[in-house]
Write an enzyme that holds these catalytic residues in place. Structure first.
Site, short mmCIF file in Angstrom:
data_model
loop_
_atom_site.label_atom_id
_atom_site.label_comp_id
_atom_site.label_asym_id
_atom_site.label_seq_id
_atom_site.Cartn_x
_atom_site.Cartn_y
_atom_site.Cartn_z
N GLU A 184 3.82 3.02 96.18
CA GLU A 184 4.89 2.03 96.10
C GLU A 184 4.27 0.64 95.92
OE1 GLU A 184 8.47 2.07 96.00
OE2 GLU A 184 7.93 0.00 95.58
N THR A 238 15.62 0.71 95.73
CA THR A 238 16.78 -0.08 95.34
C THR A 238 17.89 0.00 96.38
OG1 THR A 238 16.31 0.23 93.01
CG2 THR A 238 18.55 -0.36 93.56
N CYS A 239 18.25 1.21 96.79
CA CYS A 239 19.42 1.37 97.65
C CYS A 239 19.25 0.63 98.96
CB CYS A 239 19.70 2.85 97.91
SG CYS A 239 21.15 3.11 98.92
N CYS A 272 22.73 -0.59 97.68
CA CYS A 272 23.81 -0.11 98.55
C CYS A 272 23.85 -0.76 99.93
CB CYS A 272 23.70 1.40 98.80
SG CYS A 272 22.76 2.34 97.62
N LYS A 277 24.19 -4.74 100.03
CA LYS A 277 25.52 -4.99 99.42
C LYS A 277 26.63 -4.65 100.40
CE LYS A 277 27.53 -1.75 97.87
NZ LYS A 277 27.43 -1.02 96.64
N TYR A 305 11.66 3.54 107.60
CA TYR A 305 11.15 4.33 106.48
C TYR A 305 9.65 4.58 106.60
CZ TYR A 305 15.20 5.13 103.57
OH TYR A 305 16.38 5.62 103.10
N GLY A 341 31.64 -5.46 83.77
CA GLY A 341 32.84 -4.90 84.39
C GLY A 341 32.57 -3.61 85.12
N TYR A 370 30.39 -1.21 88.31
CA TYR A 370 30.36 -1.14 89.78
C TYR A 370 29.87 -2.45 90.38
CZ TYR A 370 30.05 4.08 90.00
OH TYR A 370 30.27 5.42 89.94
N ILE A 371 28.68 -2.88 89.91
CA ILE A 371 28.01 -3.99 90.57
C ILE A 371 28.81 -5.28 90.38
CG2 ILE A 371 25.88 -5.37 90.61
CD1 ILE A 371 24.32 -2.85 89.90
N ALA A 372 29.33 -5.48 89.17
CA ALA A 372 30.07 -6.71 88.89
C ALA A 372 31.31 -6.82 89.76
CB ALA A 372 30.45 -6.75 87.40
N GLU A 430 31.97 -5.36 92.58
CA GLU A 430 31.62 -5.48 94.01
C GLU A 430 31.21 -6.92 94.36
OE1 GLU A 430 30.30 -0.89 94.97
OE2 GLU A 430 28.71 -2.32 94.64
N ARG A 487 34.95 0.87 82.95
CA ARG A 487 35.04 1.92 81.93
C ARG A 487 34.62 3.26 82.53
NH1 ARG A 487 31.22 3.33 78.26
NH2 ARG A 487 29.97 1.50 78.76
N HIS A 531 49.75 11.09 111.18
CA HIS A 531 50.68 9.99 111.08
C HIS A 531 50.48 8.98 112.20
CE1 HIS A 531 54.32 8.10 109.67
NE2 HIS A 531 54.77 8.03 110.91
N GLU A 555 47.48 10.31 104.90
CA GLU A 555 48.48 11.38 104.92
C GLU A 555 49.24 11.47 103.59
OE1 GLU A 555 51.92 10.90 107.57
OE2 GLU A 555 51.49 8.76 107.68
P1 NDP Z 1 27.43 -0.16 84.66
O1 NDP Z 1 26.73 0.59 83.61
O2 NDP Z 1 28.31 0.52 85.63
O3 NDP Z 1 28.31 -1.32 83.99
C1 NDP Z 1 27.77 -2.22 83.07
C2 NDP Z 1 28.85 -3.20 82.66
O4 NDP Z 1 28.27 -4.22 81.86
C3 NDP Z 1 29.95 -2.57 81.85
O5 NDP Z 1 31.17 -3.18 82.21
C4 NDP Z 1 29.57 -2.95 80.40
O6 NDP Z 1 30.69 -3.14 79.57
C5 NDP Z 1 28.93 -4.30 80.62
N1 NDP Z 1 27.94 -4.66 79.63
C6 NDP Z 1 26.87 -3.95 79.20
N2 NDP Z 1 26.14 -4.66 78.32
C7 NDP Z 1 26.75 -5.85 78.19
C8 NDP Z 1 26.49 -7.00 77.43
N3 NDP Z 1 25.42 -7.09 76.63
N4 NDP Z 1 27.33 -8.06 77.53
C9 NDP Z 1 28.42 -7.99 78.33
N5 NDP Z 1 28.72 -6.91 79.08
C10 NDP Z 1 27.90 -5.86 79.01
O7 NDP Z 1 26.27 -0.97 85.37
P2 NDP Z 1 26.10 -1.66 86.77
O8 NDP Z 1 25.02 -2.65 86.52
O9 NDP Z 1 27.40 -2.15 87.31
O10 NDP Z 1 25.62 -0.46 87.72
C11 NDP Z 1 24.44 0.28 87.42
C12 NDP Z 1 24.44 1.62 88.11
O11 NDP Z 1 24.34 1.48 89.49
C13 NDP Z 1 25.65 2.47 87.81
O12 NDP Z 1 25.23 3.52 86.99
C14 NDP Z 1 26.12 2.98 89.14
O13 NDP Z 1 26.07 4.39 89.15
C15 NDP Z 1 25.14 2.43 90.15
N6 NDP Z 1 25.87 1.77 91.22
C16 NDP Z 1 26.66 2.49 92.07
C17 NDP Z 1 27.36 1.86 93.08
C18 NDP Z 1 28.24 2.65 93.97
O14 NDP Z 1 28.16 3.86 93.98
N7 NDP Z 1 29.15 2.01 94.73
C19 NDP Z 1 27.28 0.42 93.30
C20 NDP Z 1 26.43 -0.23 92.35
C21 NDP Z 1 25.76 0.42 91.36
P3 NDP Z 1 31.43 -1.94 78.79
O15 NDP Z 1 32.35 -1.30 79.75
O16 NDP Z 1 32.14 -2.64 77.70
O17 NDP Z 1 30.33 -1.04 78.30
#
Ligand code: NDP
Length: 459
Positions: free
Chosen positions: A36, A43-44, A49, A52, A100, A176, A178-180, A182, A205, A436, A441
């Site tokens: 490492e 990451t997590c 995770c 966050k 860890y 748009g 997961y990360i965005a 959140e 998406r 309830h 439920e």
């Molecule tokens: P994602 O792949 O989920 O989403 C990426 C987003 O960025 C999409 O909305 C995509 O748009 C957009 N995008 C991609 N390229 C561009 C660009 N050049 N310009 C503008 N927008 C863009 O990635 P994340 O970074 O959110 O997460 C990464 C991974 O981490 C995921 O695979 C997920 O599994 C994991 N994760 C899980 C979590 C959980 O379980 N709670 C929490 C955080 C992360 P479009 O839809 O148009 O493609």
């Protein structure tokens, strides 16, 4: 027979790599080293995770304070101290990192600190020193990707967002996924003005359409501005430190910080994969078979670096399956069916199984939806609604998907994940007595399917 320094060298001490190494050593008696270059935990635990979720807990307190007034509490002078939250979170990460380290020590796994590079199918170089092993496991994870636009050096990713010295008053979150969503929720709840810029017409998406629309509405009600069908073209830093963002949607945005969450890429650069003949896909992911074996017999890969299902519990399952296959004498593939997952947005999402769209593409289905105002907010009058949805096969009555947007959705969906994995039918759900009064439920009391859109079209 060749003798090696170790039976296994794992590259990367994240959730998947640590679990695979521990199980290989303690359960199957393998001699294991783990390499490492940064902090043990990956990451997590260190930048995903865990920190966050701690920030999410902190952010939700603002809603608790709002609800509190409805329950007769007077809370004067409530203020939030961002730096205290970050400091406390960092203390917890230090504690987890030491846990860890102890887990690895207790399992007899040797930690090799430094950057690993594979030099041949049985040899890894760690900062100039070579070590050999019968097997090599690549578990190096992924890293945020940023588009190449002018001024991108002024942007941060989730890595930096978790450690900002001060909370920005105005932040633009790009993406748009997961990360965005959140982080948009975290900053908004703690008092920042948040604009989320998405290039598509809707957030998240790949998720069920009702989930996407419900969350977007709830986020907008909380004050997050979602700028749809918009791409940032350049970022400029002004002398006062603020940022000016030019976009293709006729809008100039101003912010104190811009965070990109536009996806993550596998960490495969400079690992020596090409030289040693490990096949990678165009985005850099290591190509593996159902047993996580790469194109080189002695080398396997698990977790985000393989870009299969990028979730910690999946990486852990892959790690355990790898250890059982290679050191336990039991070839074990991972079952990727009906993986429950959550998005810790505000309100959160819990989801398992097929979306309505995926299910309709396969077979005729009935869809059950319930939307309601959670009891918890009735006294305060806070404007939040919950959505629950079941997708049921008309042919077999099996529940194919369950989705929820609302308080406690991740906690609720985990249990439904077991039911769906076990093949539960709608009749099983109907026969289950509700608890309830709870939100959960509703999942066992939905009786009337929503009108079938295909009938509406033919009428
Ligand atoms: P994602 O792949 O989920 O989403 C990426 C987003 O960025 C999409 O909305 C995509 O748009 C957009 N995008 C991609 N390229 C561009 C660009 N050049 N310009 C503008 N927008 C863009 O990635 P994340 O970074 O959110 O997460 C990464 C991974 O981490 C995921 O695979 C997920 O599994 C994991 N994760 C899980 C979590 C959980 O379980 N709670 C929490 C955080 C992360 P479009 O839809 O148009 O493609």
């Amino acid at each position: 027979m060749a003798t090696y320094d170790y039976d296994l060298i794992t590259l990367g001490a994240g959730s998947g790599g640590v679990r695979a190494s521990r199980v290989a050593a303690s359960q199957y008696g393998a001699r294991v080293a783990i390499v490492e270059s940064t902090r043990v935990g990956g990451t997590c635990v260190m930048r995903g995770c865990v920190p966050k979720k701690l920030l999410i807990y902190g952010a939700h307190v603002s809603e608790e304070l709002e609800d509190a007034t409805g329950y007769g509490w007077t809370i004067d002078g409530a203020r939030h101290d961002w730096s205290a939250l970050i400091a406390n979170k960092n203390t917890e990460l230090e504690r987890l990192e030491s846990v860890y380290h102890r887990l690895l020590r207790d399992a007899g796994v040797t930690l090799l600190e430094g950057r690993g590079r594979i030099v041949d199918p049985h040899t890894v170089e760690v900062d100039g020193k070579t070590v050999t092993a019968g097997h090599i496991l690549i578990a190096v994870g992924g890293w945020p990707t940023l588009p190449d636009i002018p001024g991108i050096e002024h942007a941060i990713t989730s890595n930096e967002a978790l450690d900002l010295p001060a909370r920005p008053d105005r932040i633009v979150v790009v993406g748009g996924g997961y990360i965005a969503v959140e982080f948009a929720g975290i900053f908004n709840a703690l008092g920042s003005r948040v604009t989320e810029v998405i290039r598509a017409g809707q957030i998240l998406r790949g998720f069920d359409e009702d989930v996407r629309a419900t969350l977007a509405t709830e986020m907008e009600k909380k004050g997050i501005r979602i700028r749809r069908e918009c791409q940032i073209r350049s970022i400029e830093k002004r002398p006062d430190g603020s940022l000016s963002l030019l976009s293709d949607c006729d809008e100039e945005m101003e912010a104190d910080a811009v965070m990109y969450a536009t996806g993550r890429a596998p960490n495969t650069a400079n690992l020596g994969l090409e030289e040693v003949g490990v096949e990678t896909a165009p985005g850099g992911a290591v190509v593996v078979d159902p047993y996580s074996r790469t194109s080189v017999e002695s080398i396997s890969a698990i977790g985000d670096v393989t870009d299969r299902v990028n979730l910690t519990p999946v990486a852990i399952k892959e790690g355990m399956a790898f250890a059982a296959s290679v050191f336990g004498g039991t070839p074990t593939p991972v079952d990727y069916g009906a993986i429950p997952s959550a998005v810790f947005s505000q309100p959160p999402i819990g989801t398992v199984g097929l979306t309505e769209g995926q299910a309709r593409d396969k077979e005729p289905v009935d869809v059950y939806i319930s939307r309601f105002r959670p009891m918890k907010v009735t006294l305060s009058g806070r404007d939040e609604r919950t959505m629950m949805k079941l997708i049921v096969s008309r042919g077999t009555d099996r529940v194919l998907g369950a989705h929820m947007v609302g308080a406690d959705a991740p906690e609720i969906i985990q249990g439904l994940g077991i039911a769906i994995k076990a093949g539960a039918t709608k009749a099983h759900f109907d026969a289950t007595v509700g608890i309830h009064p709870t939100a959960a439920e509703e999942f066992v009391t939905m009786r009337e399917p929503v009108p079938d859109p295909s009938f509406e079209h033919t009428e």
